[in-house]
Design an enzyme around this catalytic site. Sequence first.
Site, PDB file in Angstrom:
ATOM      1  N   SER A  98       0.823  -1.237   0.215  1.00 36.88           N
ATOM      2  CA  SER A  98      -0.609  -0.051   0.020  1.00 36.88           C
ATOM      3  C   SER A  98       1.332   1.017   0.267  1.00 36.88           C
ATOM      4  CB  SER A  98      -1.014   0.036   1.113  1.00 36.88           C
ATOM      5  OG  SER A  98      -1.434   1.513   1.431  1.00 36.88           O
ATOM      6  N   TYR A 111      -2.953  -1.518  11.044  1.00 39.59           N
ATOM      7  CA  TYR A 111      -3.134  -1.271   9.059  1.00 39.59           C
ATOM      8  C   TYR A 111      -1.653  -1.259   8.773  1.00 39.59           C
ATOM      9  CZ  TYR A 111      -4.532  -0.657   4.482  1.00 39.59           C
ATOM     10  OH  TYR A 111      -3.686  -1.373   2.859  1.00 39.59           O
TER      11      TYR A 111
END
Length: 248
Positions: A142, A155
Site C-alpha cells: 500500500s 494497518y
Amino acid sequence: MQFTDKRYIVTGAGSGMGRDVALALLREGAQVLMVGRSAAKGEHLMEAAHSLPGRAIFQAADVSDPAACSLVAEAAREAFGGLDGAFNNAGFQEQFARLHETPDELIDAVLATNLKGVLYGMKYQLPLLLENGKGSIVNNSSIFGLKAMPNLAYYVASKFGVVGATKAAALDYARDGIRINAICPGPVKTPSYDKVTGGDDHMYDDGVPMHRIAMPAEVTDAVLWLLSEQSSYVTGETLSVDGGMCAA
C-alpha cells in the site's frame, strides 16, 4: 505480455484488485487459481471467468492459516502441474482509530491476513517456483507501506511489513530466477474503499497530486508488468501506483 498457459495464484480474488488481476490474466489465456474466503463470491467470479480464454479454478481459503496456504499451493500443483507466479493480494482494514483505541482482535486479524498471509503465501509458492526454475511474485502492500497515516497504525504496520518481507525474500531468491516485488497502491475504487469511505469517490482527492482515485485496471496493468518478462531485471522493488502521493 505472454501469459498464455502460464500458471498463477491470485489471493483476495473475490473482489477489488484481486478480482481485476485474475480476470485480466484469464483474458490473456493464463491458468489462474483464484483464492478467496467467500464461496459465494467465488461462484460469481467463476461466472465472470467462464467466457474468458484462460483456465479458472476457485478455492475458498483463509490465507492467515498456513495450512490453507499449503493446500492452495498443492492445488496449483495438482491442477496446473506447477506455478509461474502469484499475486498475493488478500488484505483489509476496518476502521480509523488511534492505537490505544484499536481493538486487539482487529490488530490480530489485520496482521494475520495482510502480513502473515503474504509470508505464508510466499513460503508455499516458492517451492513450486524453485521447481519451475523461475517465476515472479507480486505482493500487494500500500502507499501506507511507504508512508504513515494517522489513526491507522495497525494497518500501516502490516503494510510496512509486506514491503520488508518482499525485499528480504527478493534477496533470498535473486539467484534462483525468482523475482519478488510489491505494488503500493494509493486509493483505488474497490468495495473495500467504498466500505471505508461510504462510497465517496472524492474523499482523498486533495491528498493525491493527480486529484483522483485509481480504477482497479490501473493497478492491474502494473501487476501484469511485474509478473511478465518485460520486468525481467526488476526484483525487490516497491512500485507506487498512487497518483503521485509518494512524490508529494
